[in-house]
Design a protein around this motif. Structure first.
Motif, short mmCIF file in Angstrom:
data_model
loop_
_atom_site.label_atom_id
_atom_site.label_comp_id
_atom_site.label_asym_id
_atom_site.label_seq_id
_atom_site.Cartn_x
_atom_site.Cartn_y
_atom_site.Cartn_z
N LEU A 76 0.88 -1.27 0.18
CA LEU A 76 -0.12 -0.14 -0.11
C LEU A 76 0.79 1.11 -0.14
O LEU A 76 0.32 2.45 -0.52
CB LEU A 76 -0.98 0.15 1.32
N ASP A 77 2.13 1.17 0.23
CA ASP A 77 3.11 2.24 0.68
C ASP A 77 4.03 2.37 -0.41
O ASP A 77 5.21 3.14 -0.34
CB ASP A 77 3.55 2.24 1.85
N THR A 78 3.88 1.93 -1.80
CA THR A 78 4.67 2.12 -2.94
C THR A 78 3.78 2.50 -4.19
O THR A 78 2.70 2.75 -3.89
CB THR A 78 5.42 0.87 -3.07
N GLU A 79 4.39 2.38 -5.49
CA GLU A 79 3.64 2.60 -6.42
C GLU A 79 3.67 1.21 -7.18
O GLU A 79 5.03 0.79 -7.94
CB GLU A 79 4.06 3.84 -7.18
N MET A 80 2.82 0.56 -7.48
CA MET A 80 2.68 -0.51 -8.09
C MET A 80 1.67 -0.50 -9.01
O MET A 80 0.39 -1.16 -8.73
CB MET A 80 2.80 -2.09 -7.43
N PRO A 81 1.65 -0.04 -10.20
CA PRO A 81 0.27 0.37 -11.04
C PRO A 81 -0.03 -0.72 -11.65
O PRO A 81 -1.12 -0.57 -12.73
CB PRO A 81 0.85 1.52 -12.05
N SER A 82 0.20 -1.95 -11.45
CA SER A 82 -0.59 -3.08 -11.94
C SER A 82 -1.17 -3.75 -10.88
O SER A 82 -2.14 -4.65 -11.35
CB SER A 82 0.38 -4.16 -12.47
N ALA A 83 -1.06 -3.21 -9.66
CA ALA A 83 -1.78 -4.01 -8.48
C ALA A 83 -2.10 -3.39 -7.29
O ALA A 83 -2.62 -4.00 -6.52
CB ALA A 83 -0.85 -5.40 -8.26
N ASN A 84 -1.73 -2.25 -7.01
CA ASN A 84 -1.84 -1.45 -5.67
C ASN A 84 -2.95 -0.40 -5.88
O ASN A 84 -2.50 0.72 -5.04
CB ASN A 84 -0.61 -1.30 -4.95
N GLY A 85 -3.77 -0.63 -6.75
CA GLY A 85 -4.73 0.82 -6.96
C GLY A 85 -5.68 0.55 -5.53
O GLY A 85 -6.21 -0.54 -5.31
N LEU A 86 -6.11 1.69 -4.90
CA LEU A 86 -7.00 1.87 -3.93
C LEU A 86 -8.06 2.70 -4.61
O LEU A 86 -7.97 3.80 -4.87
CB LEU A 86 -6.36 2.47 -2.68
N PHE A 87 -9.11 2.08 -4.71
CA PHE A 87 -10.55 2.39 -5.68
C PHE A 87 -11.85 2.50 -4.70
O PHE A 87 -11.64 1.72 -3.91
CB PHE A 87 -10.45 1.80 -6.93
N THR A 88 -12.46 3.49 -5.28
CA THR A 88 -13.91 3.51 -4.91
C THR A 88 -14.59 2.90 -6.11
O THR A 88 -14.24 3.01 -7.34
CB THR A 88 -14.74 4.79 -4.22
N ALA A 89 -15.88 2.31 -5.98
CA ALA A 89 -16.42 1.67 -7.15
C ALA A 89 -17.18 2.97 -7.79
O ALA A 89 -17.26 3.14 -9.20
CB ALA A 89 -17.58 0.79 -6.78
N GLU A 90 -17.53 4.00 -7.14
CA GLU A 90 -18.05 5.14 -7.71
C GLU A 90 -17.13 5.80 -8.57
O GLU A 90 -17.39 6.24 -9.85
CB GLU A 90 -18.51 6.19 -6.70
N SER A 91 -15.67 6.08 -8.37
CA SER A 91 -14.86 6.72 -8.94
C SER A 91 -14.45 5.83 -10.21
O SER A 91 -14.24 6.19 -11.37
CB SER A 91 -13.51 6.84 -8.12
N LEU A 92 -14.19 4.34 -10.07
CA LEU A 92 -13.98 3.56 -11.06
C LEU A 92 -15.22 3.74 -12.28
O LEU A 92 -14.89 3.79 -13.37
CB LEU A 92 -14.06 1.85 -10.68
N ALA A 93 -16.26 3.57 -11.76
CA ALA A 93 -17.47 3.53 -12.85
C ALA A 93 -17.78 4.94 -13.44
O ALA A 93 -17.93 4.94 -14.60
CB ALA A 93 -18.85 3.18 -11.90
N THR A 94 -17.17 6.11 -12.81
CA THR A 94 -17.06 7.45 -13.50
C THR A 94 -16.28 7.23 -14.63
O THR A 94 -16.27 7.71 -15.53
CB THR A 94 -17.00 8.26 -12.30
N LEU A 95 -14.90 6.81 -14.43
CA LEU A 95 -13.85 6.65 -15.34
C LEU A 95 -14.30 5.97 -16.47
O LEU A 95 -14.26 6.40 -17.75
CB LEU A 95 -12.58 6.33 -14.59
N TYR A 96 -14.74 4.84 -16.16
CA TYR A 96 -15.27 3.98 -17.31
C TYR A 96 -16.59 4.62 -17.99
O TYR A 96 -16.76 4.19 -19.16
CB TYR A 96 -15.55 2.52 -16.91
N GLY A 97 -17.23 5.49 -17.37
CA GLY A 97 -18.33 6.15 -17.88
C GLY A 97 -17.88 6.86 -18.98
O GLY A 97 -18.54 6.97 -20.01
N ALA A 98 -16.69 7.71 -18.81
CA ALA A 98 -16.19 8.41 -19.90
C ALA A 98 -15.82 7.59 -21.04
O ALA A 98 -16.05 8.01 -22.18
CB ALA A 98 -14.78 9.31 -19.46
N LEU A 99 -15.02 6.42 -20.70
CA LEU A 99 -14.63 5.58 -21.95
C LEU A 99 -15.89 5.07 -22.68
O LEU A 99 -15.62 4.50 -23.96
CB LEU A 99 -13.93 4.39 -21.18
N ALA A 100 -17.09 4.89 -21.90
CA ALA A 100 -18.25 4.16 -22.65
C ALA A 100 -18.90 5.31 -23.39
O ALA A 100 -19.97 4.71 -24.05
CB ALA A 100 -18.89 3.62 -21.45
N ASN A 101 -18.61 6.60 -23.23
CA ASN A 101 -19.44 7.75 -23.75
C ASN A 101 -18.71 8.57 -24.47
O ASN A 101 -18.96 9.82 -24.44
CB ASN A 101 -20.42 8.15 -22.78
#
Length: 400
Positions: free
Chosen positions: A259-284
């Motif tokens: 949790l205290d490094t940068e491993m951009p393949s595996a250590n993302g900390l996300f909320t479902a709301e923010s992820l769905a918003t990001l992919y909402g842009a990709l869907a539209n």
């Protein structure tokens, strides 16, 4: 006591009921799920336990370690840079990151990197122990110096190295690390606060405790490595992509050092709301909630389904890689244009440009490796949502 909290649009009540059943299981932990149609939130639900040690409940803004779901977020940063003309997908990576030309990699393109075709999937040469796994700058430098493990151009899932490759490329162009770029290139433009590479604050109370045991995953893969060639070649390669001494240590629950490094393949900390918003842009077409993330042309290019049906060398079956994403697998419903990225322990997000739908799920429970995701909650919730959406589609029923 009711587990599920949040809101669903009329007709989507069965989705909340399914979520309730999933999270009533003892020891299930907590999670959240969001479904969007264009700029309308159809399902926004959460529940369960964020930390069994304290009894803390799961809230809408709880952050969950999301494993490989992180790859889609990191890839979207690269698309933001491409959208501004700072790189081209068919340009050599070494044109922007000169050190990357070492080891005969001068012709590997950005497109190949994003499609897991760089030939740099083996983890141990890049991160041979726990300290190396936690040193993301050194990992980027080792990847730049490393010769390919196999001939570039054939896809082999870069389970851990993919994120450092994206980070090294982005750093060479911008001078910034991936954690900062996720904040400035994605979270801030979208107006969300649930997209992070690593823990945003060491004292953050929003991060859910990881529940369960990660050890069965590498142990099972290690058994595959010991099996004879050539029958187990895909299993051998995926094991080599995920395993090195120290993996268990850096991912050990409930508060993994990763949790205290940068491993951009595996250590993302996300909320479902923010992820769905990001992919909402990709869907539209690149925009969501009146905010433009990418141009429509860039989204059209990155979402274009690949023609190749060749099995991935590591996974043993076709992944239909887009540029940093894979085909969204939702058995039982046909979504040929949908893409996203799923992660171990069941997290994931997807976008479907054909319908304008996007969905995301995060959780903190890690199950033993019984399937590719370890947990099929996202698949079950997504399948019910898509079927419900289609059943409710009639003139004006779900207009934006």
């Amino acid at each position: 006591m009711r587990v599920c909290q949040g809101n669903v649009e009329p007709g989507f009540e069965p989705v909340a009921q399914l979520f309730e059943r999933l999270f009533r299981v003892a020891g299930r932990g907590g999670g959240s799920f969001v479904l969007r149609h264009r700029d309308r939130v159809l399902v926004d639900i959460w529940g369960g336990v964020a930390d069994p040690a304290t009894g803390a409940g799961w809230w809408r803004d709880t952050l969950a370690l999301s494993f490989s779901t992180t790859k889609g977020v990191a890839a979207t940063v690269i698309h933001r840079l491409a959208d501004r003309g700072l790189l081209g997908y068919d340009d050599p990576v070494a044109a922007f990151w000169p050190e990357f030309a070492a080891g005969g990699k001068d012709r590997i393109t950005v497109r190949q990197l994003l499609r897991h075709q760089a030939g740099l999937d083996r983890l141990a040469p890049i991160a041979p122990d726990a300290d190396a796994l936690l040193d993301h700058r050194a990992a980027e430098q080792r990847l730049a110096a490393q010769a390919p493990d196999h001939r570039p151009g054939s896809s082999a899932y870069h389970a851990i190295t993919f994120g450092w490759l994206c980070a090294g490329l982005a750093r060479a162009i911008t001078g910034k690390g991936m954690a900062e770029l996720v904040r400035t290139e994605l979270a801030e433009p979208l107006g969300v606060d649930g997209l992070h590479i690593g823990r945003p604050d060491p004292d953050s109370q929003r991060v859910a405790a990881t529940i369960g045991e990660l050890r069965p995953m590498p142990d099972l893969l290690a058994r595959f490595v010991a099996l004879p060639f050539p029958i187990t070649l895909p299993h051998r390669r995926i094991a080599e992509a995920m395993l090195s001494p120290g993996v268990n240590e850096v991912f050990r629950p409930p508060c993994p050092p990763v949790l205290d490094t940068e491993m951009p393949s595996a250590n993302g900390l996300f909320t479902a709301e923010s992820l769905a918003t990001l992919y909402g842009a990709l869907a539209n077409g690149g925009a969501v909630n009146g905010r433009r993330l990418l141009t429509g042309g860039t989204v059209h290019d990155l979402a274009r389904p690949p023609r190749s049906r060749v099995p991935d060398l590591a996974l043993g079956f076709p992944m239909y890689w887009r540029l940093g994403y894979h085909q969204a697998f939702v058995p039982g419903v046909r979504m040929p244009t949908a893409f996203g990225h799923y992660g171990y322990a069941g997290s994931g997000a997807w976008a479907d440009p054909a319908t304008g739908l996007s969905a995301a799920f995060v959780s903190n429970r890690v199950y033993p490796l019984s399937n590719a995701m370890g947990d099929l909650a996202l698949v079950r919730l997504s399948r019910l949502c898509v079927r419900t959406f289609r059943a409710l589609q009639r003139p004006g029923a779900l207009s934006a």
